[in-house]
Design an enzyme around this catalytic site. Structure first.
Site, mmCIF file in Angstrom:
data_model
loop_
_atom_site.group_PDB
_atom_site.id
_atom_site.type_symbol
_atom_site.label_atom_id
_atom_site.label_comp_id
_atom_site.label_asym_id
_atom_site.label_seq_id
_atom_site.Cartn_x
_atom_site.Cartn_y
_atom_site.Cartn_z
ATOM 1 N N HIS A 388 -71.162 60.215 -5.940
ATOM 2 C CA HIS A 388 -70.662 60.972 -4.797
ATOM 3 C C HIS A 388 -69.850 62.188 -5.242
ATOM 4 C CE1 HIS A 388 -69.066 61.077 -0.548
ATOM 5 N NE2 HIS A 388 -68.093 61.737 -1.164
ATOM 6 N N GLU A 389 -68.865 61.961 -6.092
ATOM 7 C CA GLU A 389 -67.981 63.050 -6.497
ATOM 8 C C GLU A 389 -68.689 64.066 -7.390
ATOM 9 O OE1 GLU A 389 -65.381 63.510 -4.948
ATOM 10 O OE2 GLU A 389 -65.119 61.520 -4.065
ATOM 11 N N HIS A 392 -70.357 66.521 -5.154
ATOM 12 C CA HIS A 392 -69.424 67.590 -4.786
ATOM 13 C C HIS A 392 -69.300 68.610 -5.916
ATOM 14 C CE1 HIS A 392 -67.954 65.987 -1.052
ATOM 15 N NE2 HIS A 392 -67.434 64.903 -1.587
ATOM 16 N N HIS A 395 -72.318 70.783 -6.353
ATOM 17 C CA HIS A 395 -72.379 71.701 -5.206
ATOM 18 C C HIS A 395 -71.484 72.906 -5.500
ATOM 19 C CE1 HIS A 395 -72.281 72.063 -0.492
ATOM 20 N NE2 HIS A 395 -72.687 73.161 -1.083
#
Length: 596
Positions: A388-389, A392, A395
């Site tokens: 998940h991180e 980020h 991105h």
């Protein structure tokens, strides 16, 4: 009792490389002086912007350089603090940079009002010129929100008042991360173990129901003891949001919050309405959970424990990295190469230590690589947190490398898409690789929990936020009783008759830090829905989808977030993405019902 390590006991290889931002605190302090000088250079442009294109361009250059340099200093100081929230020197650095932020905002306050004084036809002429190309989007956004811009005097006043506006969030952050403590939990052998923010969910995943119940009771009893104080801080935060919204001529805090990304209010209300209309699948899920756990009544402390019997498996951080890399290989070698770069070059602060900020996040400053904070405990949930991180982080990497500084920072509305897409790809990969029915059932259980905690629960949070902000805007005060009663009623509504809403759950609002960024949490639910749509396309090998997805990742804020998602064929102005995500939830639920 198990020992929680002090910061100095953590090996360097497991910590993030803050030296990639600044070699040391002395270098950081030197940069603060450069920032103050740049701030004065920007301020020297005051009153000159209407005189011509050259003056405007000069001011914009100063503004961009000032904010880029300040962002770097701000990130460094706060990440230093997050390593150990109780460290006095780090608190001092964070305080310094907070004060500097107010100064930067004050000297920048003239910019927007002066730009708006430039005649529209002249500004349109500037926007068409190549020298202004890097500032085109920035200037267009100022023009879009023209009706909410104020006089120069009022802008300067709001800039000064903003320090007071951040006070509730700062107070709550210190309380929740550094001050509040909880009674310990007895393990299976009767030995007391520390209860921390990070270990709470770990206890709720324990198969021993008494351990789960004790952790639940001890955590929320801790918050109950401070309910009146936290309510006062919560009320103050809602009031500051209402104040700034009113001063900027918005009809509500919700409208003000959504306008930053040009998000229609209908997106917010559609989300709540759509989830409310699809409560029946959640009731089915809870009834299945009750049956598989073999309990007569399902309590709030029973919702995180895996429903499927499985030996508690631990994953080393090395194993976690390989699992994530393998699952995300569908995004191509460029993407996985960047992942490996992050793993090898210390982008990540991995393990818990005394005083470390709870939770997990990705953050960083333009011009340097992203940073990820974890409190890795080795369970499956934390493997997904890594995926998940890093979603980020990459991105940010793609946006930073494709856009100039003012266009690089992506809007909050799309912030959870890449992270959740990574999770969806990981769960699919793990399910594809197992032949074991129990293993597959366990993984489906995990994925269904993502729907429950992200789509259903975050929508409930969004519903609660909307109600509380409306109460303040209607002249009410948010006391502990008001907050507790409203939260408890919504908890009963969203979990229904299949769940016992234990009395202590009425204090859950007191432990949600995201409420101090008003109207943030709904974007977890909308982002989750968009991510499910995009990951489905990627797994179906839709033609060109990986390149379209990279274009989305590279977009920053160069386009409205709604339009960025349309690059991947996802339209969040319609109810369909949320409805489609809920259909996926039902499909997995049906598969699980067949497996067990």
């Amino acid at each position: 009792m198990e020992h929680v390590k002090k910061r100095e006991e953590i090996s360097k290889e497991f910590t993030w490389a803050l030296e990639d931002l600044y070699q040391d605190q002395a270098a950081w302090s030197e940069d603060l002086e450069k920032i103050r000088k740049l701030a004065q250079e920007l301020y020297s442009c005051k009153g000159t912007l209407v005189e011509g294109a050259e003056n405007l361009k000069k001011a914009l250059n100063f503004y961009s350089e000032l904010n880029q340099r300040f962002e770097k200093a701000y990130v460094y100081a706060n990440q230093l603090l997050h390593q150990d929230m109780a460290n006095g020197e780090s608190q001092k650095c964070s305080g310094q940079v907070q004060v500097l932020m107010n100064q930067v905002n004050e000297v920048s306050a003239f910019l927007e009002p002066e730009i708006l004084k430039i005649p529209d036809e002249k500004l349109t002429e500037y926007l068409a010129d190549e020298p202004f190309s890097e500032y085109r989007r920035f200037l267009e956004e100022i023009l879009r929100t023209k009706e909410h811009s104020l006089s120069e005097e009022k802008e300067e006043l709001l800039a000064r008042v903003s320090e007071l506006g951040r006070a509730p969030s700062n107070i709550y952050g210190m309380f929740n991360n550094a001050d509040i403590t909880f009674q310990p939990v007895k393990d299976e052998n009767g030995n007391e173990q520390p209860l921390t923010q990070e270990r709470y969910v770990h206890y709720l995943e324990n198969k021993n129901r008494e351990i789960r119940k004790e952790a639940f009771t001890n955590l929320y009893s801790g918050y109950k003891g401070f309910a009146n104080t936290i309510a006062a801080v919560f009320d103050a935060n809602v009031r500051q949001a209402a104040f700034f919204a009113k001063e900027r001529k918005y009809s509500s805090s919700l409208e003000a919050a959504l306008d930053g990304g040009n998000i229609p209010i209908s997106v917010y209300t559609n989300l709540i309405r759509t989830v409310e209309e699809h409560q029946q699948p959640m009731q089915r899920y809870l009834e299945l959970r009750k049956r598989l756990l073999g309990v007569e009544q399902l309590h709030m402390y029973d919702v995180y424990v895996p429903m499927i019997e499985k030996t508690e498996k631990k994953y080393s951080f090395e194993e976690a990295k390989h699992m994530v890399l393998n699952a995300l290989s569908v995004l191509g070698s460029e993407y996985t190469g960047l992942l490996e770069k992050g793993f090898h070059e210390r982008w990540i602060d991995i393990y818990e230590n005394e005083g470390k900020r709870s939770g997990a996040y990705s953050w960083g400053a333009y011009g340097t690589h992203p940073y990820v904070l974890l409190n890795y405990q080795g369970n499956l949930n934390h493997v997904f947190t890594l995926a998940h991180e890093m979603g980020h982080a990459l991105h940010s990497w793609y946006s930073d490398h494709a856009q100039n500084y003012l266009n690089a920072g992506y809007r909050i509305f799309v912030a959870e898409v890449a992270s959740t897409c990574n999770e969806a790809l990981l769960i699919h990969d793990l399910m594809e690789k197992t032949e074991d029915k129990k293993e597959k059932a366990y993984l489906i259980n995990y994925f269904l929990e993502q729907f429950r905690t992200t789509l259903y629960r975050q929508t409930m949070f969004a519903h609660f936020e909307q109600e509380m902000h409306q109460k303040v805007e209607q002249g009410e005060t948010l006391t502990a009783d008001v907050l507790c009663d409203a939260y408890y009623a919504l908890n009963q509504k969203y979990y229904g008759e299949a769940m016992v809403s234990d009395d202590l759950i009425r204090y859950e609002w007191a432990r949600i830090p995201h409420f101090y960024t008003p109207f943030y949490v709904y974007q977890y639910a909308t982002g989750f829905s968009a991510a499910i749509a995009i990951s489905t396309k990627i797994l179906a090998k839709e033609e060109g989808i990986v390149e379209k997805y990279k274009a989305f990742l590279s977009g920053g804020c160069s386009m409205d977030p709604i339009d960025l998602l349309k690059l991947c064929g996802v339209d969040m102005e319609k109810k369909e993405p949320v409805e489609e995500a809920l259909k996926v939830f039902e499909q997995y639920l049906t598969e699980l019902e067949k497996l067990v």
